[in-house]
Design an enzyme around this catalytic site. Structure first.
Site, short mmCIF file in Angstrom:
data_model
loop_
_atom_site.label_atom_id
_atom_site.label_comp_id
_atom_site.label_asym_id
_atom_site.label_seq_id
_atom_site.Cartn_x
_atom_site.Cartn_y
_atom_site.Cartn_z
N CYS A 21 0.72 -1.20 -0.08
CA CYS A 21 0.05 -0.03 0.04
C CYS A 21 0.92 1.19 -0.03
CB CYS A 21 -0.76 0.05 1.29
SG CYS A 21 0.04 0.10 2.86
N CYS A 108 3.04 5.50 8.73
CA CYS A 108 2.09 5.82 7.87
C CYS A 108 1.24 7.02 8.21
CB CYS A 108 1.22 4.36 7.74
SG CYS A 108 -0.32 4.65 6.61
N GLU A 138 1.33 -1.10 16.04
CA GLU A 138 0.43 0.17 16.18
C GLU A 138 -0.47 0.27 17.23
OE1 GLU A 138 -3.47 1.35 13.44
OE2 GLU A 138 -2.20 -0.16 12.45
N SER A 236 -0.71 -8.04 10.97
CA SER A 236 -2.32 -8.07 11.09
C SER A 236 -3.03 -8.13 10.01
CB SER A 236 -2.60 -6.88 12.22
OG SER A 236 -3.71 -6.75 12.26
N ASN A 237 -2.92 -7.30 9.07
CA ASN A 237 -3.69 -7.23 7.88
C ASN A 237 -3.58 -8.45 7.10
OD1 ASN A 237 -2.17 -6.61 4.85
ND2 ASN A 237 -0.95 -5.51 6.53
#
Length: 336
Positions: A21, A108, A138, A236-237
């Site tokens: 991303c 990010c 995060e 995690s994603n």
């Protein structure tokens, strides 16, 4: 995998969007640019993104990964240190300043947005509920934006149902950017049922890339005999994509880091394979996995594209004058 000496036919449903991303692209670019501008070594606090291939590629270029700033030797205090894309507690840049370190923040921008949402809740007198996974960098970074006790972590619907606010202050919530959209919706619903006055963030917390990748997996999963997600166990994603695939109709979901991890003996008789990659997984590994299946099956690739991403996040001002070669860009984009 072969029938009467011929390869069995296999359709690979290749998801799009997949892989890197804009936030991951930016973070990797920051380390590459810092190495080009300042030379070796460049220190990176925590894995810049959760992917072994990327980390090892940066190590070969001269990056040194550490968990704490105290690990930087005295003679290298002049070297840059980069904070990872996941974000850090406020105590980390404060510690860097105290040690007279030059740091570059690769957090990010969408994670930084969640930090601002949490701070806004607090500024408006609310106790903050963070929906996320304990121990994830995060989550540690987001909770570390506010003083201890100002944020409560809720991981599941069950947590939401038993949550007891520590104060009588009104409530506001934010979420980790990489969660399952459905799981998060269930937790928010449980919180709103119990606390009708709870305030949502001013904008969506789950990032566009997480949502887009999950949507593509949902479209490709129904009827898949196996769904492979390229990603690291601590991503995690990526783990959420496996869950989404199984929930959306894939018979089995599997997380792999490289083609070498594919359990060929366990795959069984498959005719449709779903394939996606987490936001920190480079495209070169997706290609590697497709080629591994081509070696064993008669493969047809069908694209399952649900969105086109054009987002681009600029790097730190200090690095914008550094040119990148084609090879640098290929590495940053995950194709080398």
């Amino acid at each position: 995998m072969t029938m009467n000496g011929e390869k069995q036919k296999l359709t690979i449903r290749l998801c799009g969007p997949r892989g890197f991303c804009a936030g991951v692209d930016r973070a990797i670019q920051i380390v590459v640019l810092a190495l080009k501008k300042y030379g070796r070594p460049v220190y990176v606090r925590h894995e810049i993104v959760h992917n072994r291939y990327v980390v090892e590629g940066l190590q070969e270029r001269g990056a040194v990964f550490i968990e704490e700033l105290s690990e930087i030797p005295e003679e290298h205090r002049h070297c840059p240190v980069v904070f990872s894309a996941h974000g850090v507690p406020k105590s980390v840049p404060a510690d860097a300043r105290e040690r007279n370190l030059f740091y570059l923040d690769a957090t990010c921008p969408l994670v930084s947005k969640v930090h601002k949402q949490a701070m806004r809740h607090q500024r408006l007198g609310r106790h903050v509920i963070l929906i996320g996974h304990a121990g994830h960098p995060e989550v540690i970074g987001t909770m570390g934006q506010l003083q201890e006790g100002a944020v409560s972590l809720v991981e599941t619907v069950e947590d939401a149902q038993r949550f007891v606010p520590p104060t009588e202050a009104p409530l506001g919530f934010v979420t980790q950017t990489t969660l399952s959209v459905e799981d998060t919706a269930g937790i928010i619903e449980a919180l709103e049922q119990r606390f009708p006055e709870i305030q949502a963030p001013a904008a969506e917390s789950i990032c566009y890339a997480t949502t887009n990748r999950q949507d593509a997996v949902k479209s490709a999963a129904p009827g898949s005999d196996l769904f492979l997600v390229v990603g690291a166990p601590n991503s995690s994603n990526s783990r959420r994509l496996v869950e989404v695939a199984e929930r959306a109709g894939a018979k089995r979901g599997l997380l792999v880091q490289r083609a070498s991890e594919i359990p060929w003996d366990e795959i069984g008789d498959i005719s449709v394979l779903g394939l996606s990659a987490g936001a920190s997984a480079p495209e070169i590994i997706v290609d590697e996995i497709i080629e591994a299946f081509r070696g064993r099956y008669d493969v047809t690739v069908d694209l399952a594209i649900t969105a086109i991403e054009g987002e681009n996040f600029p790097v730190n001002r200090e690095l914008r004058d550094v040119p990148l070669t084609n090879a640098d860009m290929a590495f940053v984009n995950g194709t080398l």
